[in-house]
Structures are given as C-alpha cells and as structure tokens.
Design an enzyme around this catalytic site. Structure first.
Site, short mmCIF file in Angstrom:
data_model
loop_
_atom_site.label_atom_id
_atom_site.label_comp_id
_atom_site.label_asym_id
_atom_site.label_seq_id
_atom_site.Cartn_x
_atom_site.Cartn_y
_atom_site.Cartn_z
N ASN A 118 104.15 106.09 79.07
CA ASN A 118 104.41 105.40 79.07
C ASN A 118 104.00 104.51 80.84
O ASN A 118 102.73 105.52 81.56
CB ASN A 118 105.43 104.62 79.34
CG ASN A 118 106.70 105.59 80.42
OD1 ASN A 118 106.47 105.64 81.20
ND2 ASN A 118 107.26 106.29 79.67
N LYS A 149 91.86 118.73 67.51
CA LYS A 149 92.42 116.80 67.51
C LYS A 149 92.58 116.25 66.43
O LYS A 149 91.39 116.45 65.95
CB LYS A 149 90.88 116.62 68.43
CG LYS A 149 90.30 115.24 68.34
CD LYS A 149 89.43 115.30 68.89
CE LYS A 149 89.41 113.57 69.00
NZ LYS A 149 87.66 112.98 69.71
N PHE A 176 118.53 104.57 86.50
CA PHE A 176 118.36 103.47 86.68
C PHE A 176 118.14 102.63 84.47
O PHE A 176 118.17 103.59 84.09
CB PHE A 176 116.61 103.38 86.95
CG PHE A 176 116.45 102.96 88.49
CD1 PHE A 176 117.05 104.26 89.12
CD2 PHE A 176 115.80 102.07 88.58
CE1 PHE A 176 117.19 104.27 90.18
CE2 PHE A 176 115.77 101.84 90.05
CZ PHE A 176 116.31 103.21 91.00
O1 C5P Z 1 115.59 105.19 78.67
P1 C5P Z 1 117.31 104.62 79.25
O2 C5P Z 1 117.44 103.12 79.31
O3 C5P Z 1 118.53 105.13 78.14
O4 C5P Z 1 117.23 105.02 79.97
C1 C5P Z 1 118.76 105.05 81.66
C2 C5P Z 1 118.58 106.19 82.28
O5 C5P Z 1 118.68 107.62 81.39
C3 C5P Z 1 117.26 105.87 83.19
O6 C5P Z 1 117.68 106.40 84.75
C4 C5P Z 1 116.32 107.09 83.21
O7 C5P Z 1 115.62 108.11 83.76
C5 C5P Z 1 117.21 108.35 82.23
N1 C5P Z 1 116.84 109.07 81.05
C6 C5P Z 1 116.80 110.27 81.03
N2 C5P Z 1 116.61 110.92 80.08
C7 C5P Z 1 116.14 110.62 78.56
C8 C5P Z 1 115.91 108.56 78.74
C9 C5P Z 1 116.63 108.44 79.67
O8 C5P Z 1 117.24 111.57 82.29
N3 C5P Z 1 116.12 111.17 78.03
#
Ligand code: C5P
Length: 403
Positions: free
Chosen positions: A212, A294, A331
């Site tokens: 991303n 690949k 976040f």
């Molecule tokens: O992707 P999402 O909106 O659920 O992310 C919310 C929070 O969860 C962020 O703080 C992100 O770093 C965390 N997160 C995580 N592991 C994931 C998806 C998100 O720790 N697989």
C-alpha cells in the site's frame, strides 16, 4: 517548529568541521530558534564572521576586547540569554581549556560562565590521533563528569587529513536532533514504547508483492518524539525511506516485510511495553500461496485470479494480550462513516485510543509531511488536531495520551 522562541548559543572552535556550522545555524533558525554565535579567533579561519553574522542576524562574539561588544561582558550575558549552548566543533585545545576552566578567549570564557547555569552540548571533532591522545581523553573524562555537559561522540569515517578513523563531527542534521532532544522534557523516561510503522509487503512470486501507499512518516515521527521524551523504543517497520538520527542507545529498529513478520516482532516486544502505538498500514490479506517461479502471463488474454487469505490482526491480538496499565493506541483511515467505524474498531480491538486520519483534508494522509487527525479515547473523550507537520501531530498525540 520544535524550537520556536528558544535561544541557542552556538560556540565554534578552530577545526575544519566549522565549515558545516552555518548550515546548523540555518536549521536552528528554520526550527524557530534565535541564535547567537561565539567563536575562537582560529574558528574564523574556517568560516567568516560575515557568514555567521548574516545567518544568525546578530553580531558574533569572537574578541573579548572588541569595541563592538555592548558591555564587554558578553561572556556573562550570552549564557544568561541562552536556553542551551552547543559547541561544535570542539577542538582538542578548546576541550582541554573547557575541562580545566581556562578562560582566555571569547569561547572559553563564555563556556566557563555557562557551565554552572545552562545545558551544554559538546561535539568534539579532530584527527583520530588528536582524539586518542591521553591528554584529550583526560579532558573528555573530566567533561563527562560535569552535570550540565552532554558529549556528542565523534563519528568514525573519512577525516579531513585524508585518513579514516574516529574524530568526525556528526552532520548538522544530527546536531539539530541533539539540540531538540536536549530541550525536550523527559516525560517518558524509563518507559518502553512499541511502535509499528510503514506498509507491509506480501510476496506473490519472486519478483512481485502486494502493498500500500504508506511511507512510515507518521510512525517514525512518533518514534522520534518518544525518543526525545526519553523513552526506550522498539520500532517495527515495513520497508520505508524514513530514518531516525541519533538516539542509537534507546532505539531498537526491527525491519520486517510481511504482516506475519510484523505480528511476530510486535508480540515478542509487547510484554515489556508500557505503551504500544500501531501506526502501520497492515495488509488485511496475503496471497494464499507464494509462487516459486514468476507468474506467467495467461494465454489468450485470460483473466488471472489471485486467492487471498486473511492476515493476523496485530492490534486485536495485542488487545487480547493487554495487561493492566498497558496503553494500546491504533490508527484508523476510513473513507465513509469515519467516526462510527473508528469507534467500533477501538472497541473490537480493545484499544485505549484510536487516531482517525482524515482523508478528506488536503495535505493529510499517505506520503505527505502533514496530517490532520482526531483522537478518540475509550472513555469517550475526543480531541481534534488541526492540519500540522507530522512531527507536531506526533507531539499532540503523545500529549493527549499522557495528560
Ligand atoms: O486496517 P484497520 O483499519 O483495521 O487498522 C486499524 C488499526 O489496526 C491500525 O492501528 C493498524 O495498524 C492496526 N492493524 C493491525 N493489524 C492488521 C490490520 C490493522 O495491527 N492486520
């Protein structure tokens, strides 16, 4: 601007590294500081008085008996004015004078009168033979014993005389970080902070991956701010161009690739963390299989389907493992029903705070130097932070968590 309104006194002695100090002065001023300069006479062989005076916007104090001096007591009034003094470069000669209280020129008299009153950073820079000299080392030992003095160790590398060794002055960016850090109250001293930052990369085949747009800027800004406040920091980061200058004794950088690697590193560190801030943009899904060769173009323009499986949710896992007293911050970046989704996420992952990134505000979000966030706490409080540099947003987030 982390140094807004701060008074920084820059001392320069006569070493070749003095040519880098005008750049430091510009950086200090860009951070909002006011700067005054004092030098030895020899320093002015390497950098001109005109340059220093033009950049600092004030007369340079280099001659104790010059007619330009206002009251002939600049060595007393300058330390009174200053919040902090930094001497860079500090030559073997000046270091020894500082250590023994010899005060026979503008810089050494100013240093002597500053020593009892204000924090002083000293950045020695010299040829490695001069650095290794027992006389220099004795002076260094004495200076280490002075309560208000912090020594910035010289770096190893190429030296001006053509050799290589220990004796290089750290770059102006690193000196700036030392100044900001020295003036930051140590509110996180003795605390351990775990941070995740950047994107994850999920491998598809030997040459491709899913990822991303996260750059790690917000996470690194938070890590930097925690370090400036005295915390010990474990920073688990996906691939990023970001760096942190200095603080090497309290920063543990763990580079990772995939979400599963990030999860493993975060879970290993979490038990000792007082605070965990999960800033990383973690891929929710990864390819079910990593192709060993690949992946070839499909014949006859056939569509290619990828099968994806779910990644661990690091925040939710840490939420389950959280013990009394640990603070967990996540976040959220939402494109619709922002507040409602963020609040649900906070509850589901057992977070204490959630920081909602606004994608609607220009200048906020991925790959920018600025951000605009709202901080929600699990007890119902809400704080809006206006658009600001990510470093300033990091300060506001930490100020909100540790009221
Ligand atoms: O992707 P999402 O909106 O659920 O992310 C919310 C929070 O969860 C962020 O703080 C992100 O770093 C965390 N997160 C995580 N592991 C994931 C998806 C998100 O720790 N697989």
């Amino acid at each position: 601007m982390s140094l807004r309104g701060r008074h920084i006194l820059v001392g320069i002695s006569g070493g070749i590294a003095a040519y880098k100090i005008p750049e430091l002065i510009r950086m200090l001023i860009r951070q909002g500081a006011e700067v005054r300069v004092t030098t030895t006479r020899n320093a002015l062989q390497f950098v001109t008085e005109t340059t220093l005076q033009t950049l600092s916007g004030a007369p340079v104090y280099s001659d104790v008996f010059a007619a330009i001096n206002q009251h002939a007591t600049e060595h007393i009034s300058l330390p009174e004015w200053a919040d902090l003094m930094i001497v860079a470069p500090a030559t073997a000669n000046s270091l020894s004078k500082f250590a023994y209280g010899i005060a026979d020129d503008a810089l050494s008299t100013t240093f002597c009168s500053c020593l009892a009153r204000k924090p002083i950073l000293v950045a020695p820079a010299m040829n490695d033979k001069m650095w290794e000299s027992p006389a220099t080392q004795r002076a260094i030992d004495l200076l280490r014993g002075y309560e208000r003095v912090t020594l910035i160790e010289p770096a190893e590398g190429p030296l001006a005389c053509g050799t290589s060794g220990k004796g290089r002055m750290p770059e102006p960016e690193e000196l700036l970080e030392e100044v900001i850090s020295a003036l930051t109250p140590k509110t996180l001293l003795g605390r351990h902070v775990l941070l995740t930052a950047g994107p994850t990369v999920e491998r598809l085949d030997p040459v491709r991956y899913l990822s991303n747009f996260s750059t790690g800027k917000m996470g690194f800004a938070l890590a930097r701010e925690c370090l400036r406040r005295g915390a010990e920091v474990t920073l688990v980061s996906g691939p990023t161009a970001e760096t942190i200058l200095g603080h090497s004794d309290r920063l543990h950088l763990v580079p990772v690739g995939s979400a599963r690697e990030m999860c493993e590193a975060a879970e290993a560190d979490f038990p000792r963390a007082d605070l965990a801030i999960l800033c990383a943009a973690v891929a929710d899904y990864r390819p079910a299989e990593i192709a060993s060769e690949k992946i070839k173009k499909q014949p006859d323009s056939q569509a290619l389907s990828l099968s994806l499986v779910e990644n661990p949710d690091i925040a939710a896992r840490l939420g389950e493992q959280k013990r009394e007293g640990q603070i967990l911050v996540g976040f959220a970046l939402e494109t619709e029903h922002e507040q409602q989704n963020a609040m649900q996420k906070m509850a589901r992952k057992r977070l204490d705070y959630i920081v909602l990134n606004s994608l609607r505000t220009p200048g906020a979000g991925f790959a920018t130097d600025t951000n605009c966030v709202t901080i929600f706490s699990s007890d119902g409080a809400k704080k809006d932070c206006p658009l600001a540099q990510k470093q300033t947003v990091a300060q506001q987030i930490l100020d909100t968590i540790f009221i």
